[in-house]
Every structure is written in structure tokens, then in C-alpha cells.
Design an enzyme around this catalytic site. Structure first.
Site, PDB file in Angstrom:
ATOM      1  N   HIS A 205       0.845  -1.205   0.000  1.00 11.60           N
ATOM      2  CA  HIS A 205       0.000   0.000   0.000  1.00 11.60           C
ATOM      3  C   HIS A 205       0.878   1.253   0.000  1.00 11.60           C
ATOM      4  CE1 HIS A 205      -3.102  -2.551   2.371  1.00 11.60           C
ATOM      5  NE2 HIS A 205      -3.630  -2.348   1.185  1.00 11.60           N
TER       6      HIS A 205
ATOM      7  N   ARG B  67      -2.520  -6.154  -7.979  1.00 10.14           N
ATOM      8  CA  ARG B  67      -1.430  -7.137  -7.934  1.00 10.14           C
ATOM      9  C   ARG B  67      -1.553  -8.175  -9.039  1.00 10.14           C
ATOM     10  NH1 ARG B  67      -2.973  -8.604  -1.936  1.00 10.14           N
ATOM     11  NH2 ARG B  67      -4.924  -8.387  -3.075  1.00 10.14           N
TER      12      ARG B  67
ATOM     13  N   SER C 147      -2.900  -7.673   3.216  1.00  8.52           N
ATOM     14  CA  SER C 147      -3.187  -7.417   4.634  1.00  8.52           C
ATOM     15  C   SER C 147      -3.681  -8.687   5.303  1.00  8.52           C
ATOM     16  CB  SER C 147      -4.250  -6.322   4.776  1.00  8.52           C
ATOM     17  OG  SER C 147      -3.768  -5.095   4.316  1.00  8.52           O
TER      18      SER C 147
ATOM     19  N   LYS D 287     -16.599  -7.087   5.580  1.00  2.85           N
ATOM     20  CA  LYS D 287     -15.356  -7.549   6.220  1.00  2.85           C
ATOM     21  C   LYS D 287     -15.381  -7.321   7.721  1.00  2.85           C
ATOM     22  CE  LYS D 287     -12.042  -6.898   2.438  1.00  2.85           C
ATOM     23  NZ  LYS D 287     -10.888  -6.119   1.972  1.00  2.85           N
TER      24      LYS D 287
HETATM   25  O1  PNS Z   1      -9.127  -2.420   0.852  1.00  3.33           O
HETATM   26  P1  PNS Z   1     -10.543  -2.737   0.455  1.00  3.33           P
HETATM   27  O2  PNS Z   1     -11.221  -3.600   1.505  1.00  3.33           O
HETATM   28  O3  PNS Z   1     -10.638  -3.321  -0.929  1.00  3.33           O
HETATM   29  O4  PNS Z   1     -11.295  -1.335   0.449  1.00  3.33           O
HETATM   30  C1  PNS Z   1     -12.636  -1.286   0.073  1.00  3.33           C
HETATM   31  C2  PNS Z   1     -13.244   0.117   0.274  1.00  3.33           C
HETATM   32  C3  PNS Z   1     -13.270   0.506   1.730  1.00  3.33           C
HETATM   33  C4  PNS Z   1     -12.435   1.128  -0.515  1.00  3.33           C
HETATM   34  C5  PNS Z   1     -14.670  -0.033  -0.329  1.00  3.33           C
HETATM   35  O5  PNS Z   1     -15.366  -1.020   0.373  1.00  3.33           O
HETATM   36  C6  PNS Z   1     -15.447   1.280  -0.305  1.00  3.33           C
HETATM   37  O6  PNS Z   1     -15.256   2.113  -1.159  1.00  3.33           O
HETATM   38  N1  PNS Z   1     -16.339   1.416   0.696  1.00  3.33           N
HETATM   39  C7  PNS Z   1     -17.158   2.591   0.841  1.00  3.33           C
HETATM   40  C8  PNS Z   1     -18.593   2.296   0.401  1.00  3.33           C
HETATM   41  C9  PNS Z   1     -18.713   2.337  -1.110  1.00  3.33           C
HETATM   42  O7  PNS Z   1     -18.614   3.370  -1.758  1.00  3.33           O
HETATM   43  N2  PNS Z   1     -18.917   1.149  -1.694  1.00  3.33           N
HETATM   44  C10 PNS Z   1     -19.023   0.984  -3.100  1.00  3.33           C
HETATM   45  C11 PNS Z   1     -17.669   0.829  -3.752  1.00  3.33           C
HETATM   46  S1  PNS Z   1     -17.847  -0.143  -5.188  1.00  3.33           S
END
Ligand code: PNS
Length: 163
Positions: free
Chosen positions: A16, A89, A126, A40
Site C-alpha cells: 500500500h 497485484r 493485509s 469484512k
Molecule cells: O481495501 P478494500 O477492503 O478493498 O477497500 C474497500 C473500500 C473501503 C475502498 C470499499 O469497500 C469502499 O469504497 N467502501 C465505501 C462504500 C462504497 O462506496 N462502496 C461501493 C464501492 S464499489
């Protein structure tokens, strides 16, 4: 131009940090958005994840960190941003990011730029860091120093609580 780097960062890894650092050399301003994926379960609280990203990026003057609540596209638009940066990745990452990128573009007019993960970190996650950490292993080569310190403190606290 402002770019937003969103993620769960549970915890932030060297992979990251590499993507954030490279983004900070391309864009005037980088805002790291520490979010919640409602599907999650997290090892670190939102406050801890924000603090660990802040500590790990403190040396990058054009990077700031905020907790993300609500929809990512609303967060980006409210801050005058237009672009998301995502590290990718391998193919499975790409397929998932493609879905999210299309959604964020259609729903919020926000574009996604993909940075390929550095080969050194291309299999790091992670999830693997958490797995090593909960079993008391050494994660120091995979994560910024602030994360190693926090994990050591957490394990010491748990040992004291057990003993
Ligand atoms: O590291 P991650 O778990 O892939 O991050 C995911 C994250 C937090 C960026 C994503 O779940 C997110 O954007 N959450 C906010 C809610 C939202 O906008 N969801 C729609 C995204 S498609």
C-alpha cells in the site's frame, strides 16, 4: 490535482505504502481514505487504521489521511476530487477493481487509475499480514514500522491479559 487512494488498510502494508508514495509523485495532493467494507471483519479499529496510515505516511508532505464513511464517490466529490488510485497485484484484483471502477464512474462520475503493484510486493496482502500477526509471527519486513510496533504492543497486551 487531488487523487484519492481508498482502502481498508487493515493494516497498511509496504505494498500500500509503495502505491501511495508513487501516487504522491504524480499528483499534487493525495488523500488516503480509510474505509469500511461492510462485508469484512477488521483486526484494527477504524481509528487505529487511520492512525497507522498517518504514521506510515508522515514523511510524505502532500499526503493526508481521513476516515471514509458513506459512499466513496460522495466522499471524493465532496472534496473536489475526480480520480481514484488503486494498486493492482494480479488478475483477480483487476477483475474486482474493474467492477468497482465501473460502478464509481457510473454512480459518481469518478474515474479510477490503476497502478500495478511493485513486483516485490505483488503477492503481499493485509490478510496474510494479519494471519502471521495473530499467530505471533514477525511481520516487520512486510509493513511500515508503525504497524510492527502496534502489533507488538497488541500481542504484549494480550499476553498480559492471558497471564
Ligand atoms: O481495501 P478494500 O477492503 O478493498 O477497500 C474497500 C473500500 C473501503 C475502498 C470499499 O469497500 C469502499 O469504497 N467502501 C465505501 C462504500 C462504497 O462506496 N462502496 C461501493 C464501492 S464499489
Amino acid at each position: 490535482m487531488l487523487a484519492v487512494c481508498p482502502g481498508s488498510f487493515d493494516p497498511i502494508t509496504n505494498g500500500h505504502l509503495d502505491v501511495i508514495t508513487r501516487a504522491s509523485t504524480i499528483f499534487e495532493e493525495v488523500l488516503v481514505a480509510v474505509g469500511q467494507n461492510s462485508t469484512k471483519q477488521y483486526l484494527f479499529t477504524a481509528e487505529e487504521r487511520v492512525e497507522l496510515v498517518r504514521d506510515s505516511t508522515a514523511h510524505l508532505p502532500n499526503v493526508r489521511v481521513e476516515e471514509l464513511s458513506g459512499l466513496l464517490v460522495d466522499f471524493v466529490n465532496a472534496r473536489g476530487g475526480r480520480v481514484l488510485i488503486k494498486g493492482v497485484r494480479f488478475a483477480a484484483d483487476f477483475e474486482f477493481e474493474l467492477q468497482m471502477a465501473n460502478l464509481n464512474s457510473v454512480v459518481g462520475g469518478v474515474e479510477t487509475l490503476i497502478l500495478p503493484a511493485a513486483s516485490q510486493w505483488s503477492t503481499l496482502s493485509s490478510t496474510m499480514v494479519r494471519e502471521i500477526a495473530v499467530h505471533g509471527g514477525d511481520v516487520s519486513r512486510f509493513v511500515p514500522e508503525a504497524v510492527t510496533r502496534r502489533i507488538r504492543l497488541k500481542s504484549a497486551g494480550e499476553e498480559r491479559a492471558d497471564g
